[in-house]
Each structure stands twice: as C-alpha cells, then as structure tokens.
Design a protein around this motif. Structure first.
Motif, PDB file in Angstrom:
ATOM      1  N   SER A 161       0.815  -1.197   0.000  1.00 45.96           N
ATOM      2  CA  SER A 161       0.000   0.000   0.000  1.00 45.96           C
ATOM      3  C   SER A 161       0.856   1.256   0.000  1.00 45.96           C
ATOM      4  O   SER A 161       0.609   2.194  -0.742  1.00 45.96           O
ATOM      5  N   LEU A 162       1.912   1.263   0.809  1.00 41.02           N
ATOM      6  CA  LEU A 162       2.786   2.428   0.860  1.00 41.02           C
ATOM      7  C   LEU A 162       3.541   2.620  -0.454  1.00 41.02           C
ATOM      8  O   LEU A 162       3.714   3.736  -0.918  1.00 41.02           O
ATOM      9  N   LEU A 163       3.966   1.538  -1.051  1.00 43.43           N
ATOM     10  CA  LEU A 163       4.665   1.648  -2.320  1.00 43.43           C
ATOM     11  C   LEU A 163       3.789   2.248  -3.402  1.00 43.43           C
ATOM     12  O   LEU A 163       4.266   2.892  -4.324  1.00 43.43           O
ATOM     13  N   TYR A 164       2.501   2.040  -3.264  1.00 40.88           N
ATOM     14  CA  TYR A 164       1.584   2.507  -4.282  1.00 40.88           C
ATOM     15  C   TYR A 164       1.317   4.006  -4.168  1.00 40.88           C
ATOM     16  O   TYR A 164       0.848   4.632  -5.102  1.00 40.88           O
ATOM     17  N   SER A 165       1.585   4.576  -3.021  1.00 43.00           N
ATOM     18  CA  SER A 165       1.346   5.995  -2.817  1.00 43.00           C
ATOM     19  C   SER A 165       2.443   6.801  -3.492  1.00 43.00           C
ATOM     20  O   SER A 165       3.626   6.595  -3.256  1.00 43.00           O
ATOM     21  N   ALA A 166       2.041   7.722  -4.360  1.00 42.47           N
ATOM     22  CA  ALA A 166       3.035   8.505  -5.088  1.00 42.47           C
ATOM     23  C   ALA A 166       2.394   9.779  -5.602  1.00 42.47           C
ATOM     24  O   ALA A 166       1.183   9.867  -5.764  1.00 42.47           O
ATOM     25  N   LYS A 167       3.232  10.771  -5.863  1.00 38.16           N
ATOM     26  CA  LYS A 167       2.772  12.026  -6.455  1.00 38.16           C
ATOM     27  C   LYS A 167       3.273  12.062  -7.896  1.00 38.16           C
ATOM     28  O   LYS A 167       4.470  11.983  -8.139  1.00 38.16           O
ATOM     29  N   HIS A 168       2.344  12.179  -8.822  1.00 40.61           N
ATOM     30  CA  HIS A 168       2.696  12.201 -10.228  1.00 40.61           C
ATOM     31  C   HIS A 168       1.877  13.268 -10.934  1.00 40.61           C
ATOM     32  O   HIS A 168       0.694  13.472 -10.624  1.00 40.61           O
ATOM     33  N   VAL A 169       2.494  13.938 -11.890  1.00 39.13           N
ATOM     34  CA  VAL A 169       1.798  14.893 -12.745  1.00 39.13           C
ATOM     35  C   VAL A 169       1.689  14.267 -14.126  1.00 39.13           C
ATOM     36  O   VAL A 169       2.693  13.976 -14.775  1.00 39.13           O
ATOM     37  N   LEU A 170       0.461  14.046 -14.570  1.00 34.46           N
ATOM     38  CA  LEU A 170       0.205  13.356 -15.826  1.00 34.46           C
ATOM     39  C   LEU A 170      -0.371  14.318 -16.845  1.00 34.46           C
ATOM     40  O   LEU A 170      -1.324  15.042 -16.545  1.00 34.46           O
ATOM     41  N   PRO A 171       0.170  14.359 -18.064  1.00 34.82           N
ATOM     42  CA  PRO A 171      -0.442  15.170 -19.108  1.00 34.82           C
ATOM     43  C   PRO A 171      -1.695  14.488 -19.637  1.00 34.82           C
ATOM     44  O   PRO A 171      -1.748  13.257 -19.765  1.00 34.82           O
ATOM     45  N   THR A 206      -2.451  10.993  -4.163  1.00 31.87           N
ATOM     46  CA  THR A 206      -2.417   9.725  -3.436  1.00 31.87           C
ATOM     47  C   THR A 206      -3.192   8.683  -4.227  1.00 31.87           C
ATOM     48  O   THR A 206      -4.287   8.955  -4.704  1.00 31.87           O
ATOM     49  N   ALA A 207      -2.601   7.508  -4.342  1.00 29.62           N
ATOM     50  CA  ALA A 207      -3.318   6.356  -4.905  1.00 29.62           C
ATOM     51  C   ALA A 207      -2.798   5.131  -4.170  1.00 29.62           C
ATOM     52  O   ALA A 207      -1.703   4.661  -4.447  1.00 29.62           O
ATOM     53  N   GLN A 208      -3.568   4.653  -3.233  1.00 33.44           N
ATOM     54  CA  GLN A 208      -3.134   3.538  -2.382  1.00 33.44           C
ATOM     55  C   GLN A 208      -4.164   2.421  -2.425  1.00 33.44           C
ATOM     56  O   GLN A 208      -5.364   2.676  -2.504  1.00 33.44           O
ATOM     57  N   ALA A 257     -13.792   0.826  -1.928  1.00 35.15           N
ATOM     58  CA  ALA A 257     -13.338   1.145  -0.567  1.00 35.15           C
ATOM     59  C   ALA A 257     -11.937   0.634  -0.291  1.00 35.15           C
ATOM     60  O   ALA A 257     -11.313   1.040   0.693  1.00 35.15           O
ATOM     61  N   ALA A 258     -11.434  -0.257  -1.162  1.00 35.27           N
ATOM     62  CA  ALA A 258     -10.081  -0.788  -0.974  1.00 35.27           C
ATOM     63  C   ALA A 258      -9.016   0.124  -1.568  1.00 35.27           C
ATOM     64  O   ALA A 258      -7.836  -0.218  -1.554  1.00 35.27           O
ATOM     65  N   MET A 259      -9.433   1.282  -2.073  1.00 34.98           N
ATOM     66  CA  MET A 259      -8.471   2.203  -2.659  1.00 34.98           C
ATOM     67  C   MET A 259      -8.651   3.594  -2.067  1.00 34.98           C
ATOM     68  O   MET A 259      -9.772   4.053  -1.867  1.00 34.98           O
ATOM     69  N   ILE A 260      -7.553   4.243  -1.772  1.00 36.13           N
ATOM     70  CA  ILE A 260      -7.536   5.658  -1.375  1.00 36.13           C
ATOM     71  C   ILE A 260      -7.046   6.436  -2.578  1.00 36.13           C
ATOM     72  O   ILE A 260      -6.013   6.100  -3.172  1.00 36.13           O
ATOM     73  N   PHE A 261      -7.775   7.483  -2.942  1.00 31.78           N
ATOM     74  CA  PHE A 261      -7.520   8.123  -4.236  1.00 31.78           C
ATOM     75  C   PHE A 261      -7.710   9.631  -4.087  1.00 31.78           C
ATOM     76  O   PHE A 261      -8.760  10.091  -3.636  1.00 31.78           O
ATOM     77  N   SER A 262      -6.683  10.404  -4.464  1.00 30.19           N
ATOM     78  CA  SER A 262      -6.754  11.860  -4.367  1.00 30.19           C
ATOM     79  C   SER A 262      -6.090  12.485  -5.585  1.00 30.19           C
ATOM     80  O   SER A 262      -4.935  12.185  -5.889  1.00 30.19           O
TER      81      SER A 262
END
Length: 376
Positions: free
Chosen positions: A9-19, A58-60, A138-143
C-alpha cells in the motif's frame, strides 16, 4: 515491521503529474441512433499538444478494507468482472457507483464550474477501474487535483482526457504493485480490458486512452490506428457559446428529418468503411493539408455553425485566414484552423483576436503519437 500488504500500500502511494491531451475531430459523421440511445459514429480523431495536468496526490490500495464477498476467491471474481465488461452498461455502472457515497477519495479542479468528487469523470474512471479488476472501491484511497487548460464543454475532450490519464496511471500501478496486494494475477488486466473500462466511462475516453490518430466507430470504442508524420499548427477558436451535446443531436435529427437526409455526403462517396479508412491513410501519406482537406467534415457544422450568425462570422473569418482546413470539433462550439506553417498560425491568432475580443484563441499543434501503456 510492516506487513506485506501494508508495504504494498505504501509503495503505491506517489505524487505524479500526468499530461492529459485534448482531442480534435478531423471528421465526425453521425450514422444513426442505436437501440441503447447512443449514436453510431464514424470519426477521425487526433490528439493535440494542448494538455490538462492530472496531479495524482495519493493512490493507495488497502487489502484489509476489501469486502469479503469480493476478497473471497478474488481470482474468480476478478475474471468474471473483466469478462462482463463489454461496453456501456448504465445499470451496472449505477449499481457499482452506489458504493461511492462514503469513499476516502477526492477529485478537484481549479475551475469552479467543473464538478468535483463523484460528479467528476476522473472519479468515474477510477470506479470503472475498480470494477474492471474486481475490487471494492473502498479498498483504494484516491486523491487527484486537475489543472484545467483545455476549454470545457467545447468539443475538445478535456474531461475524457482526464479520465484516460487516471486509467493509464492506475493500470501501470496495478501491474507494478496493486495486483500482488490482492493476490491477483496482474496479467488479467490487459489493454483490451482497460479500453472496455474506458468505454464505460465515456464515449471519447477509449480514444483519449490510446491517443495518436485513429478512425473511430460505434460510440467511439472501435478504433483503427492511422499514421500521420506531421504535427501541423492548429488555431483553436472557442466562442462564449454553450453547446449541449444532447441538444446538438436533437437539432441534427430535426434538420435531417426536415430535409429528408438519410446518407451523409462522406458515406455516399465511399463504397465501404475500408475504402474510407484507406482514403484517409492515403491522404496522410501525402503529408500535405491540401490532400487531407477534401476528407474533413463534421455533421454538426450544419446545426452548430450555420444556424448561428455569430458562429457563421467566426467560421468565415477562420476560412479567410487562408488555412487549408477549417472545421468544428465534436458538436462544438470549438472551431479550428490547420496551417502548414507556425508563423501563419500565430499571425492569424493576432489578427482574429482584434476582430473577436470575446473569443478565446489558442495556438497549439497536432500531437499524433500514441500513448504507450508501459509499466515503467
């Protein structure tokens, strides 16, 4: 010490800017209404260099919150979920969306006129992704924050581009760490399955997911890739006019009924779809806008442009720039002119801005390269 699930779950959390690239319709023919209420179309679409920024904060994945009925036999339920996705399914989507009322998700934009959270198409794309892989939302946190540069409701596919960017990101992360957190074979989520998820999100989302240039059919889900070598300069003209797609279709149906039109000119010129696709590719191979121009058409020009005096003036002014191609994107109101040279495009913008101070003009270029769904 972190458990394997928490670590994933922690590995999946990241900040990315997507075009998220805008799209342009080089052609758009409405063939008829389907039994499900959607319309069968034929359209050549191409992506533009004009982009929104989709910022994944966030995407966990959290396997501990997965519902028991989905967690049990996850391989079997995932396979069934993937197999069931055959296109637009409004009833299934409404049922699945019912879980969205209490999610730890957030979607926002920098435009107050664009809806946030569950009313935003990027949220709907994430829901479609969860359905595709067979997990509870509910199994995903998404921001996500979305910085809008593409004019909204203009026929340029800004919302669809945002949704496609979210799907591409989740696809990559699912293959990297997400599937393993749930004990699911990541290879079950193929490109084809992702395109089906895109189709349930919106008509232009499958094309925006792939990008490039393609001959699109059905509601937009069937695509034949084309190739174009040149990134021609584009002048976009977005007037302060609201065009609701549903209303545009009604006006088009009414106009066809009144004139008893059954077959549009472009379809009448070609014996079958294969001949039309071949004509487009032959024109692109000549690498000249004058070769492409005879194929450019948009059925909505008759109702969005020719029934509105202000739109007629703008459209005529674009034609008067000498651009080899002038047309409408989607059902409008965005018009565009394609040029061979950047300087001619910039000069046209400066002149037209003086003539139409209330119209937003944007210089950009075609961006005919596909988005590669890599896992890196």
């Amino acid at each position: 010490m972190l458990s394997a699930e928490s670590e994933a779950s922690l590995l999946y959390s990241a900040k990315h800017v997507l075009p998220a690239r805008a799209k342009l319709n080089l052609s758009l023919s409405v063939l008829g209404r389907r039994a499900d209420g959607y319309h069968d179309l034929q359209s050549v679409m191409v992506t533009l260099a004009l982009t929104d920024e989709v910022r994944i904060l966030t995407a966990q994945f959290d396997h501990s919150t997965q519902r028991d009925e989905i967690a049990d036999g996850s391989q079997k339920s995932t396979r069934a979920a993937l197999d069931s996705m055959t296109g637009f399914d409004a009833d299934a989507e409404r049922s699945f969306s019912g879980e969205a009322t209490a999610l730890d998700w957030r979607v926002s934009t920098n435009q107050p006129t664009i809806p946030d959270n569950q009313d935003n198409i990027a949220w709907k794309a994430a829901l479609a992704f969860c359905r595709a892989v067979g997990i509870s939302p509910a199994a995903m946190i998404f921001s996500v924050d979305i910085v809008k540069n593409i004019p909204q409701e203009a026929g340029l596919g800004g919302g669809s581009a945002n949704a496609a960017a979210v799907l591409r990101y989740l696809y990559r992360m699912w293959h990297r760490v997400g599937a393993n957190a749930f004990g699911i074979d990541p290879h079950h989520l193929t490109h084809t399955v992702l395109e089906k998820a895109a189709c349930t999100t919106g008509a232009d989302v499958p094309f925006c997911l792939r990008g490039g240039i393609a001959f699109c059919e059905g509601v937009g889900e069937r695509m034949t890739p084309l190739t174009l070598r040149s990134s021609y300069p584009v002048l976009l003209a977005i007037p302060p006019l609201a065009v609701k797609t549903a209303d545009a279709y009604k006006r088009l149906h009414r106009a066809r009924h009144e004139s008893d039109v059954r077959l549009q000119p472009q379809q009448a010129r070609f014996s079958n779809r294969e001949a039309l696709i071949e004509a487009w590719q032959d024109a692109f191979n000549k690498d000249a806008l004058t070769a492409i121009a005879p194929l450019v058409n948009n059925d909505f020009v008759d109702v969005t442009v020719r029934q509105n005096p202000a739109m007629i003036r703008l459209f005529t002014a674009l034609q008067d720039t000498g651009a080899p191609i002038v047309s409408l994107s989607g059902s409008g109101p965005a018009c565009y002119a394609l040029f061979e040279e950047r300087e001619a495009c910039r000069t046209a913008k400066l002149r037209l801005q003086k003539l139409f101070p209330n119209v937003r003009f944007i210089n950009t270029t075609l961006s005919p390269e596909e988005d590669v769904l890599n896992l890196s």
